[in-house]
Motif scaffolding. Structure first.
Motif, PDB file in Angstrom:
ATOM      1  N   ARG A   1       0.846  -1.182   0.000  1.00  0.00           N
ATOM      2  CA  ARG A   1       0.000   0.000   0.000  1.00  0.00           C
ATOM      3  C   ARG A   1       0.886   1.238   0.000  1.00  0.00           C
ATOM      4  N   GLN A   2       0.271   2.401  -0.110  1.00  0.00           N
ATOM      5  CA  GLN A   2       0.984   3.668  -0.004  1.00  0.00           C
ATOM      6  C   GLN A   2       0.546   4.374   1.275  1.00  0.00           C
ATOM      7  N   VAL A   3       1.519   4.945   1.985  1.00  0.00           N
ATOM      8  CA  VAL A   3       1.245   5.600   3.268  1.00  0.00           C
ATOM      9  C   VAL A   3       1.858   6.993   3.260  1.00  0.00           C
ATOM     10  N   PRO A   4       1.072   8.031   3.521  1.00  0.00           N
ATOM     11  CA  PRO A   4       1.636   9.391   3.572  1.00  0.00           C
ATOM     12  C   PRO A   4       2.472   9.577   4.835  1.00  0.00           C
ATOM     13  N   ILE A   5       3.447  10.487   4.757  1.00  0.00           N
ATOM     14  CA  ILE A   5       4.220  10.860   5.943  1.00  0.00           C
ATOM     15  C   ILE A   5       3.710  12.223   6.390  1.00  0.00           C
ATOM     16  N   ASN A   6       3.147  12.276   7.573  1.00  0.00           N
ATOM     17  CA  ASN A   6       2.554  13.517   8.063  1.00  0.00           C
ATOM     18  C   ASN A   6       3.616  14.570   8.367  1.00  0.00           C
ATOM     19  N   GLN A   7       3.351  15.806   7.929  1.00  0.00           N
ATOM     20  CA  GLN A   7       4.190  16.924   8.369  1.00  0.00           C
ATOM     21  C   GLN A   7       3.852  17.307   9.803  1.00  0.00           C
ATOM     22  N   TRP A   8       2.563  17.239  10.112  1.00  0.00           N
ATOM     23  CA  TRP A   8       2.081  17.619  11.436  1.00  0.00           C
ATOM     24  C   TRP A   8       1.976  16.385  12.325  1.00  0.00           C
ATOM     25  N   ILE A   9       2.652  16.416  13.471  1.00  0.00           N
ATOM     26  CA  ILE A   9       2.588  15.323  14.435  1.00  0.00           C
ATOM     27  C   ILE A   9       2.106  15.894  15.753  1.00  0.00           C
ATOM     28  N   LEU A  10       0.883  15.555  16.132  1.00  0.00           N
ATOM     29  CA  LEU A  10       0.287  16.008  17.386  1.00  0.00           C
ATOM     30  C   LEU A  10       0.430  17.519  17.564  1.00  0.00           C
ATOM     31  N   GLY A  11       0.010  18.247  16.521  1.00  0.00           N
ATOM     32  CA  GLY A  11      -0.062  19.700  16.616  1.00  0.00           C
ATOM     33  C   GLY A  11       1.202  20.461  16.324  1.00  0.00           C
ATOM     34  N   LYS A  12       2.297  19.771  16.036  1.00  0.00           N
ATOM     35  CA  LYS A  12       3.552  20.450  15.743  1.00  0.00           C
ATOM     36  C   LYS A  12       4.039  20.050  14.362  1.00  0.00           C
ATOM     37  N   ARG A  13       4.476  21.025  13.582  1.00  0.00           N
ATOM     38  CA  ARG A  13       4.926  20.743  12.228  1.00  0.00           C
ATOM     39  C   ARG A  13       6.425  20.459  12.215  1.00  0.00           C
ATOM     40  N   TYR A  14       6.786  19.359  11.553  1.00  0.00           N
ATOM     41  CA  TYR A  14       8.177  18.952  11.457  1.00  0.00           C
ATOM     42  C   TYR A  14       8.659  19.115  10.017  1.00  0.00           C
ATOM     43  N   GLY A  15       8.988  20.348   9.648  1.00  0.00           N
ATOM     44  CA  GLY A  15       9.503  20.613   8.315  1.00  0.00           C
ATOM     45  C   GLY A  15       8.408  20.735   7.277  1.00  0.00           C
ATOM     46  N   SER A  16       8.800  20.563   6.021  1.00  0.00           N
ATOM     47  CA  SER A  16       7.877  20.646   4.896  1.00  0.00           C
ATOM     48  C   SER A  16       8.026  19.396   4.052  1.00  0.00           C
ATOM     49  N   TYR A  17       7.285  19.317   2.966  1.00  0.00           N
ATOM     50  CA  TYR A  17       7.392  18.153   2.103  1.00  0.00           C
ATOM     51  C   TYR A  17       8.785  18.035   1.487  1.00  0.00           C
ATOM     52  N   LEU A  18       9.426  19.173   1.251  1.00  0.00           N
ATOM     53  CA  LEU A  18      10.730  19.160   0.599  1.00  0.00           C
ATOM     54  C   LEU A  18      11.900  19.177   1.579  1.00  0.00           C
ATOM     55  N   ARG A  19      11.662  19.644   2.791  1.00  0.00           N
ATOM     56  CA  ARG A  19      12.738  19.708   3.784  1.00  0.00           C
ATOM     57  C   ARG A  19      12.197  19.270   5.141  1.00  0.00           C
ATOM     58  N   ASN A  20      12.618  18.090   5.577  1.00  0.00           N
ATOM     59  CA  ASN A  20      12.161  17.522   6.841  1.00  0.00           C
ATOM     60  C   ASN A  20      13.231  16.553   7.336  1.00  0.00           C
ATOM     61  N   PRO A  21      13.064  15.949   8.500  1.00  0.00           N
ATOM     62  CA  PRO A  21      14.107  15.048   9.017  1.00  0.00           C
ATOM     63  C   PRO A  21      14.502  13.933   8.054  1.00  0.00           C
ATOM     64  N   LEU A  22      13.528  13.393   7.286  1.00  0.00           N
ATOM     65  CA  LEU A  22      13.854  12.297   6.377  1.00  0.00           C
ATOM     66  C   LEU A  22      14.653  12.784   5.169  1.00  0.00           C
ATOM     67  N   THR A  23      14.242  13.897   4.566  1.00  0.00           N
ATOM     68  CA  THR A  23      14.988  14.408   3.418  1.00  0.00           C
ATOM     69  C   THR A  23      16.405  14.826   3.823  1.00  0.00           C
ATOM     70  N   GLN A  24      16.537  15.357   5.041  1.00  0.00           N
ATOM     71  CA  GLN A  24      17.860  15.760   5.518  1.00  0.00           C
ATOM     72  C   GLN A  24      18.772  14.553   5.709  1.00  0.00           C
ATOM     73  N   TRP A  25      18.206  13.473   6.213  1.00  0.00           N
ATOM     74  CA  TRP A  25      18.983  12.243   6.399  1.00  0.00           C
ATOM     75  C   TRP A  25      19.436  11.689   5.045  1.00  0.00           C
ATOM     76  N   LEU A  26      18.530  11.627   4.095  1.00  0.00           N
ATOM     77  CA  LEU A  26      18.875  11.084   2.783  1.00  0.00           C
ATOM     78  C   LEU A  26      19.900  11.973   2.075  1.00  0.00           C
TER      79      LEU A  26
END
Length: 415
Positions: A289-314
């Motif tokens: 299946r396909q699963v989206p990765i939420n930018q917002w986690i319990l009311g706090k935004r963690y980056g954007s679609y183009l720049r977030n912890p996962l894109t920074q790691w990669l």
């Protein structure tokens, strides 16, 4: 049992496994194994005596089920989610057998031809593997998490017997209508197993008569939802961030997708897709299946679609590994290693019950959050690959939280 330190013996076992898996035990000759391993046939006989002895060594020294059982025992100290632990174990067992279907077919067909001592040794191997699963059951029984009218050893034998039986049917017959697919079998296996053999302690009704005191009630198995508080989730993410880019990305994906530990460690770089408007993961395996990765986690935004912890790691990676997450040796991250990282992120943090947070609670937190934000169980079923009935506890928990929030808002308004 660890692999032999003798390089010739090790090479013969490895070569035999490859040939057994590709063409079956019956079609594989000792001469073929010896030639492929670069030794003469006499050397093979000196180490193993016969082809049956070689097959036995392959099964014993691979120790697949022993290793899986040991992992299950480790989970007993890390999670209270028994349903998920059993399903993860069952899935891993079938995945292991998937790698050697021809070996399974041949063993089933040739077992009667094995010498008595080889059959006895094979039986000891299964017993040893079974021991670790029994140890897991004994642990959760001793803690009061399960009540059973069977011993821990019997429970382990029942579970492993069902798994081996399924593998034999799947690898030796086609076009049956016993199960819709493997996922259907696994869901029903865990449910039926828990219904018929054990009952979660928290669900047992009060005993009202002396007769009932010696009977274990069979009740509906309901997953106990223990989502994490908003404050605790953000603390975990911050502690992960302090440990490095990958730890931060791991925690971000865990809390932003609701994936299981098994699904997390199976991710590859090619499974991640993102642009300025979306980001999601392609989940492969039994629940594709396909699963989206939420930018917002319990009311706090963690980056954007183009720049977030996962894109920074990669972006930081210089290796050629296809896996999305790696261990300290640069190899694909395993489930036990992911659990070790979780322990580092949650060091010093406690849930209200006074225990450390369990990694399975990240998935539960995501599911509850999705329902709180308006997602239907039908849509949640599509994203998680689980049936709607098993997701009902998350809807119940979301209603509890919504009711609490409504009461707090009323109190804040005053009289």
């Amino acid at each position: 049992m660890a692999l032999s330190q003798n390089p010739t013996r090790h090479r013969l076992i490895h070569t035999a496994l490859e040939l057994f898996a590709s063409q079956g035990v019956t079609a594989t000759t000792t001469k073929q194994v010896a030639e492929a391993a670069g030794v003469n046939e006499v050397t093979l006989f000196r180490h193993f005596g016969s082809k049956h002895g070689l097959l036995l060594a392959v099964i014993e020294e691979a120790a697949v089920f022993t290793q899986l059982g040991q992992t299950l025992v480790q989970q007993a100290n890390q999670t209270g989610n028994i349903c998920q632990a059993l399903k993860d174990y069952a899935t891993a067992c079938l995945h292991a057998l998937d790698r050697v279907p021809e070996v399974v077919r041949s063993v089933v067909g040739e077992a009667g031809q094995f010498p008595a001592e080889n059959r006895a040794a094979l039986g000891r191997g299964f017993t040893q593997a079974n021991h670790y699963v029994a140890e897991y059951f004994q642990t959760v029984i001793d803690r009061g998490q399960l009540h059973s009218y069977l011993t821990a050893e019997k429970l382990a034998s029942l579970l492993n017997g069902m798994l081996l039986g399924y593998a034999v049917i799947e690898f030796t017959s086609e076009f049956h209508e016993l199960w819709q697919d493997r996922e259907d079998f696994l869901e029903n296996l865990v449910t039926l197993f828990l219904h018929g053999a054990v009952s979660p302690a928290s669900l047992l009704p009060p005993l009202t008569t002396p007769v009932m005191q010696n009977v274990t009630s069979v009740t509906s198995v309901v997953e106990e939802v223990a989502d994490l508080s908003t404050d605790l989730v953000h603390k975990i993410l911050q502690q992960a961030k302090k440990l490095g880019l990958q730890d931060y990305a791991l925690a971000y994906v865990l809390f932003g997708t609701g994936l299981s530990t098994a699904e997390m460690t199976q991710l590859e770089r090619s499974h991640y897709f993102h642009d300025a408007h979306q980001q999601y993961l392609q989940i492969t395996g039994d629940r594709e299946r396909q699963v989206p990765i939420n930018q917002w986690i319990l009311g706090k935004r963690y980056g954007s679609y183009l720049r977030n912890p996962l894109t920074q790691w990669l972006k930081s990676r210089k290796d050629n590994q296809t896996a999305l997450f790696l261990n300290s040796q640069g190899q694909p991250l395993s489930e036990p290693e992911l659990r070790q990282q979780w322990q580092l992120w949650t060091a010093g943090l406690l849930i209200p019950e006074g225990r450390s947070p369990a990694i399975e609670q990240a998935q539960q937190t995501w599911c509850v959050e999705m329902v709180m934000r308006g997602m239907s169980l039908e849509d949640l079923s599509i994203l998680t690959g689980r049936d709607q009935a098993s997701l009902q506890p998350f809807a119940n928990r979301a209603r509890e939280k919504a009711a609490l929030e409504a009461a707090l808002r009323l109190d804040q308004k005053g009289g």
